[in-house]
Design an enzyme around this catalytic site. Structure first.
Site, PDB file in Angstrom:
ATOM      1  N   GLY A 228      14.807  39.527  23.894  1.00  0.00           N
ATOM      2  CA  GLY A 228      14.560  40.807  24.151  1.00  0.00           C
ATOM      3  C   GLY A 228      14.069  41.226  25.256  1.00  0.00           C
TER       4      GLY A 228
ATOM      5  CE1 TYR B 203       9.034  35.853  23.880  1.00  0.00           C
ATOM      6  CE2 TYR B 203      10.117  37.229  25.754  1.00  0.00           C
ATOM      7  CZ  TYR B 203       9.831  36.902  24.377  1.00  0.00           C
ATOM      8  OH  TYR B 203      10.411  37.794  23.667  1.00  0.00           O
TER       9      TYR B 203
ATOM     10  CG  HIS C 266       6.027  39.053  24.141  1.00  0.00           C
ATOM     11  ND1 HIS C 266       5.774  40.108  23.327  1.00  0.00           N
ATOM     12  CD2 HIS C 266       7.559  39.359  24.778  1.00  0.00           C
ATOM     13  CE1 HIS C 266       6.465  41.045  23.246  1.00  0.00           C
ATOM     14  NE2 HIS C 266       7.373  40.685  24.169  1.00  0.00           N
TER      15      HIS C 266
END
Length: 275
Positions: free
Chosen positions: A150, A156, A162
Site C-alpha cells: 500500500g 520501506y 515503515h
C-alpha cells in the site's frame, strides 16, 4: 527434459485486482515456457485458515492435550490428513517452483495464506528436526514471494517510516521458506499499484513477465549456512566459535538477523549476494 511444474498460491478476493493481474501474467508466462501451472486460489476455494483438530481424520493421539504439530505429523504418516490439506501437499510435491501471490497485510501475508502455511507445511511433510534449512526437505525446490504494498518503495527503507523491507521479509523468507529447505528467490515487490497510473502498472506487469522468462536460472538469496552453527542442544545451536572468530573482521553481519551486532548486509532479503 522433464516438464517443470509451478504452483501459485494466490490470496486476493477480487478478480479485478492487481494481484489477479500478476497471477495471470505468471500463469501465461510460465505456461508459454512449457510449465505445468497449478493455482491454489485460496478465497475461491474457501480454504480454511484456522489450524484445528478438524484437520485430522480419525482419533487423536492425545485428546486430553491437543498439540497440533505433533498430531499432524502422526496423521501425515498415517495418511489421515483432511482432504484439502492432502490435496495442497500433493501440489507442493509436484512443484519445482512455488510463487506466493498476495497483498501485504499488516506487514505479512493475509490470514488465509497464513492458514495455508500453518496447515500445509506440516512437520514430517515439510520439515523435521533433522531436515531443515540447508538440509531441508524442499532443498531441490524454489520459492518466492510476489506481493503488492500500500506504501511507496521509499516508505520501506532503513531510514523511513515503515522501516527496512529486508527486516520485514526475514520471518517469511527465512523462518518459513528456507526453514523448509527451499531455495528462496528474491521477492517480486509491486510498490503501491493502487496509486500508480495505468502505464506504471502495465510496466510493472511487463517487468514481471520478463523476469519469469528466466526465473529458474536466478541465483537464490544468501542465508547463513547451517554448518556455521553447533547443531546440538549442548552447543545451543549457536555460531561456532571458530566461525565467529573468522567473521570478526567482516564489515557486515552474515544476514539480516544474524547481524552479529554489525551493520546489516545490504539488500540481504531482496537481492542475491554479489560475488
Amino acid at each position: 527434459m522433464a516438464q517443470k511444474t509451478a504452483l501459485i498460491v494466490y490470496a486476493h478476493q477480487s478478480p479485478s485486482s492487481f494481484n489477479a493481474a500478476a497471477r495471470d501474467v505468471a500463469v501465461q508466462a510460465l505456461t508459454k515456457q512449457g510449465y505445468k501451472v497449478l493455482v491454489s486460489d485460496l478465497y475461491a476455494m474457501k480454504f480454511k485458515a484456522s489450524a484445528t483438530a478438524e484437520d485430522i481424520k480419525g482419533d487423536l493421539q492425545n485428546p486430553e492435550h491437543f498439540v497440533y504439530n505433533n498430531e499432524m505429523m502422526v496423521a501425515w504418516k498415517d495418511g489421515r490428513l483432511s482432504d484439502d490439506i492432502a490435496e495442497e501437499q500433493h501440489k507442493v510435491e509436484q512443484a519445482d517452483l512455488i510463487i506466493f501471490q498476495y497483498p501485504l497485510y499488516w506487514f505479512t501475508v493475509p490470514a488465509i495464506m497464513k492458514g495455508w502455511i500453518d496447515r500445509v507445511l506440516t512437520q514430517g511433510f515439510a520439515f523435521s528436526m533433522q531436515n531443515m534449512y540447508d538440509n531441508g526437505i524442499f532443498k531441490n525446490k524454489r520459492a518466492m514471494l510476489s506481493f503488492t504494498t500500500g506504501g511507496t518503495e521509499s516508505m520501506y527503507r532503513d531510514d523511513s517510516l515503515h522501516g527496512d523491507i529486508n527486516v520485514l521479509l526475514w520471518p517469511l523468507q527465512n523462518g518459513v521458506l528456507r526453514f523448509c529447505g527451499f531455495q528462496v528467490l528474491a521477492p517480486q515487490i509491486f510498490w503501491c499499484p493502487a496509486y500508480t497510473p495505468p502505464e506504471g502498472r502495465a510496466a510493472m506487469l511487463d517487468g514481471w513477465r520478463e523476469r519469469l522468462g528466466g526465473v529458474l536460472e536466478e541465483k537464490p538469496l544468501s542465508f547463513a549456512p547451517s554448518e556455521y552453527f553447533d547443531l546440538s542442544f549442548q552447543g545451543g545451536f549457536c555460531l561456532r566459535p571458530e566461525v565467529k572468530e573468522k567473521l570478526a573482521s567482516e564489515p557486515y553481519g552474515i544476514t539480516t538477523a544474524h547481524h552479529l551486532g554489525k551493520p546489516l548486509p545490504p539488500n540481504n532479503q531482496t537481492k542475491p549476494k554479489q560475488n
